[in-house]
Write a protein that holds these residues in place. Sequence first.
Motif, PDB file in Angstrom:
ATOM      1  N   GLY A  90     -18.671 -53.039 -24.657  1.00  0.00           N
ATOM      2  CA  GLY A  90     -19.122 -51.977 -23.757  1.00  0.00           C
ATOM      3  C   GLY A  90     -20.354 -52.367 -22.951  1.00  0.00           C
ATOM      4  O   GLY A  90     -20.339 -52.323 -21.714  1.00  0.00           O
ATOM      5  N   PRO A  91     -21.444 -52.764 -23.607  1.00  0.00           N
ATOM      6  CA  PRO A  91     -22.636 -53.176 -22.853  1.00  0.00           C
ATOM      7  C   PRO A  91     -22.384 -54.400 -21.969  1.00  0.00           C
ATOM      8  O   PRO A  91     -22.944 -54.486 -20.867  1.00  0.00           O
ATOM      9  CB  PRO A  91     -23.649 -53.503 -23.964  1.00  0.00           C
ATOM     10  CG  PRO A  91     -23.206 -52.696 -25.136  1.00  0.00           C
ATOM     11  CD  PRO A  91     -21.708 -52.683 -25.054  1.00  0.00           C
ATOM     12  N   SER A 118      -1.358 -48.748 -24.300  1.00  0.00           N
ATOM     13  CA  SER A 118      -2.220 -49.859 -24.712  1.00  0.00           C
ATOM     14  C   SER A 118      -3.436 -49.354 -25.479  1.00  0.00           C
ATOM     15  O   SER A 118      -3.841 -49.925 -26.491  1.00  0.00           O
ATOM     16  CB  SER A 118      -2.661 -50.660 -23.483  1.00  0.00           C
ATOM     17  OG  SER A 118      -3.566 -51.677 -23.841  1.00  0.00           O
ATOM     18  N   VAL A 119      -4.020 -48.260 -24.974  1.00  0.00           N
ATOM     19  CA  VAL A 119      -5.197 -47.687 -25.647  1.00  0.00           C
ATOM     20  C   VAL A 119      -4.817 -47.194 -27.037  1.00  0.00           C
ATOM     21  O   VAL A 119      -5.528 -47.442 -28.025  1.00  0.00           O
ATOM     22  CB  VAL A 119      -5.796 -46.544 -24.809  1.00  0.00           C
ATOM     23  CG1 VAL A 119      -6.864 -45.806 -25.612  1.00  0.00           C
ATOM     24  CG2 VAL A 119      -6.400 -47.090 -23.525  1.00  0.00           C
ATOM     25  N   LEU A 120      -3.681 -46.484 -27.144  1.00  0.00           N
ATOM     26  CA  LEU A 120      -3.264 -45.936 -28.434  1.00  0.00           C
ATOM     27  C   LEU A 120      -2.952 -47.045 -29.438  1.00  0.00           C
ATOM     28  O   LEU A 120      -3.364 -46.980 -30.602  1.00  0.00           O
ATOM     29  CB  LEU A 120      -2.038 -45.040 -28.252  1.00  0.00           C
ATOM     30  CG  LEU A 120      -2.274 -43.709 -27.533  1.00  0.00           C
ATOM     31  CD1 LEU A 120      -0.961 -42.974 -27.305  1.00  0.00           C
ATOM     32  CD2 LEU A 120      -3.239 -42.835 -28.325  1.00  0.00           C
ATOM     33  N   MET A 121      -2.230 -48.075 -28.962  1.00  0.00           N
ATOM     34  CA  MET A 121      -1.843 -49.159 -29.864  1.00  0.00           C
ATOM     35  C   MET A 121      -3.027 -50.037 -30.239  1.00  0.00           C
ATOM     36  O   MET A 121      -3.043 -50.648 -31.296  1.00  0.00           O
ATOM     37  CB  MET A 121      -0.751 -50.014 -29.214  1.00  0.00           C
ATOM     38  CG  MET A 121       0.591 -49.301 -29.057  1.00  0.00           C
ATOM     39  SD  MET A 121       1.258 -48.702 -30.633  1.00  0.00           S
ATOM     40  CE  MET A 121       1.477 -50.233 -31.525  1.00  0.00           C
ATOM     41  N   ASN A 122      -4.019 -50.092 -29.344  1.00  0.00           N
ATOM     42  CA  ASN A 122      -5.172 -50.963 -29.601  1.00  0.00           C
ATOM     43  C   ASN A 122      -6.443 -50.159 -29.856  1.00  0.00           C
ATOM     44  O   ASN A 122      -7.535 -50.663 -29.649  1.00  0.00           O
ATOM     45  CB  ASN A 122      -5.389 -51.902 -28.401  1.00  0.00           C
ATOM     46  CG  ASN A 122      -4.192 -52.789 -28.146  1.00  0.00           C
ATOM     47  OD1 ASN A 122      -3.883 -53.658 -28.932  1.00  0.00           O
ATOM     48  ND2 ASN A 122      -3.510 -52.556 -27.038  1.00  0.00           N
ATOM     49  N   LEU A 151     -12.270 -49.642 -30.564  1.00  0.00           N
ATOM     50  CA  LEU A 151     -13.419 -49.172 -31.332  1.00  0.00           C
ATOM     51  C   LEU A 151     -14.215 -50.336 -31.902  1.00  0.00           C
ATOM     52  O   LEU A 151     -15.449 -50.299 -31.945  1.00  0.00           O
ATOM     53  CB  LEU A 151     -12.956 -48.244 -32.455  1.00  0.00           C
ATOM     54  CG  LEU A 151     -12.372 -46.892 -32.021  1.00  0.00           C
ATOM     55  CD1 LEU A 151     -11.944 -46.088 -33.238  1.00  0.00           C
ATOM     56  CD2 LEU A 151     -13.375 -46.113 -31.185  1.00  0.00           C
ATOM     57  N   GLU A 152     -13.499 -51.373 -32.358  1.00  0.00           N
ATOM     58  CA  GLU A 152     -14.182 -52.541 -32.914  1.00  0.00           C
ATOM     59  C   GLU A 152     -14.990 -53.288 -31.858  1.00  0.00           C
ATOM     60  O   GLU A 152     -16.042 -53.846 -32.154  1.00  0.00           O
ATOM     61  CB  GLU A 152     -13.157 -53.502 -33.539  1.00  0.00           C
ATOM     62  CG  GLU A 152     -12.520 -52.980 -34.808  1.00  0.00           C
ATOM     63  CD  GLU A 152     -11.408 -53.902 -35.291  1.00  0.00           C
ATOM     64  OE1 GLU A 152     -11.273 -55.008 -34.716  1.00  0.00           O
ATOM     65  OE2 GLU A 152     -10.683 -53.518 -36.226  1.00  0.00           O
ATOM     66  N   ASN A 153     -14.466 -53.306 -30.629  1.00  0.00           N
ATOM     67  CA  ASN A 153     -15.084 -54.116 -29.572  1.00  0.00           C
ATOM     68  C   ASN A 153     -16.026 -53.350 -28.666  1.00  0.00           C
ATOM     69  O   ASN A 153     -16.783 -53.968 -27.924  1.00  0.00           O
ATOM     70  CB  ASN A 153     -13.995 -54.765 -28.701  1.00  0.00           C
ATOM     71  CG  ASN A 153     -13.281 -55.897 -29.408  1.00  0.00           C
ATOM     72  OD1 ASN A 153     -13.733 -57.032 -29.410  1.00  0.00           O
ATOM     73  ND2 ASN A 153     -12.153 -55.591 -30.019  1.00  0.00           N
ATOM     74  N   ALA A 178      -8.309 -55.267 -25.386  1.00  0.00           N
ATOM     75  CA  ALA A 178      -9.315 -54.208 -25.493  1.00  0.00           C
ATOM     76  C   ALA A 178     -10.343 -54.297 -24.368  1.00  0.00           C
ATOM     77  O   ALA A 178     -10.786 -53.276 -23.832  1.00  0.00           O
ATOM     78  CB  ALA A 178     -10.017 -54.286 -26.854  1.00  0.00           C
ATOM     79  N   ALA A 179     -10.712 -55.518 -23.987  1.00  0.00           N
ATOM     80  CA  ALA A 179     -11.758 -55.702 -22.972  1.00  0.00           C
ATOM     81  C   ALA A 179     -11.392 -55.107 -21.615  1.00  0.00           C
ATOM     82  O   ALA A 179     -12.196 -54.383 -21.018  1.00  0.00           O
ATOM     83  CB  ALA A 179     -12.093 -57.182 -22.843  1.00  0.00           C
ATOM     84  N   PRO A 180     -10.185 -55.375 -21.058  1.00  0.00           N
ATOM     85  CA  PRO A 180      -9.836 -54.755 -19.778  1.00  0.00           C
ATOM     86  C   PRO A 180      -9.803 -53.233 -19.840  1.00  0.00           C
ATOM     87  O   PRO A 180     -10.127 -52.565 -18.857  1.00  0.00           O
ATOM     88  CB  PRO A 180      -8.437 -55.318 -19.483  1.00  0.00           C
ATOM     89  CG  PRO A 180      -8.355 -56.581 -20.254  1.00  0.00           C
ATOM     90  CD  PRO A 180      -9.158 -56.344 -21.489  1.00  0.00           C
TER      91      PRO A 180
END
Length: 285
Positions: free
Chosen positions: A202-203, A186-190, A195-197, A260-262
């Motif tokens: 993150g904060p 999931s990390v690799l595909m997204n 990076l965009e989110n 991306a959020a989870p």
Amino acid sequence: MDQFVTILLLPLALAILMFGLGLSLSIIDFRRLILFPGPLLLGLAGHILCLPLIAFLIAIVMKLPPPIAVSLIVIAACPCGITSNVLTFIGRADVALSITMTAVSSLISVFTTPLFVMLALKTFYGDMAMPNLHLGSAMEKLFLYTALPILSGIAVRIFYPVLTRQLLLWLRPVGFGILLTTIAYSVLMNWSLVLENIIVMGPLALLLNLIAISFGLWLGRQFYLDSRQKLTLTLGLGVQNATMATFIAVTVLDRIDYAAAPTIYGAIMVLNGLVLIRFVRLRYS
């Protein structure tokens, strides 16, 4: 390959982890629920009701765009994660309470999580085109991949105790192996989505997690829980089921951009959980 992960691997990982959770529950855990329900009920109320409301408040006050707001609420509306059980064990806290809290919150979330997600979609998208969510279908999917495996695991433990011990020996590493593979893929595909989110999400993820941890510590003090129960409650509130959140994003809502959020929150909650354990150990050592 994307469909293989979202249609087969991710639901399979979630179901295996939930089945293993059911296998981990014992009669002693149910006896605890009947004789000493206070800490469990406190944790469930904080996790199922308060955390989604906190996420709603953050999204409304900060006027977040709909995708970010809904992503945050999807995370908060998910039950305790199995990672909280692992962190509870590492922190030498109340593992039985942690497992019971995770199992019961997972069963209840079959109904509560889709309701909060639907409310979030209607609140933040308004008249705009929004992801399609059918409550009945969402509850059915969550039941099939969370509640049913947990109940099946409990049944196997009750009627086949010898088989249970054998299953637990290989099921936990297999389940976590599938989970780690799914997360890594999931990390690799997204990666571009992460990076965009990450600058925005993150904060926000850090803020939500710190509030959840602080809320757990506050509840523990207000209701005079002992140090082990307080740490267990706090880890339960601070560690959501990121696998379920990803499952809801890509399988229920069919929105890969919500995944991306989870991922971001999952990394933050584990790091903060380890810091919390270290802080508690230093304080009470």
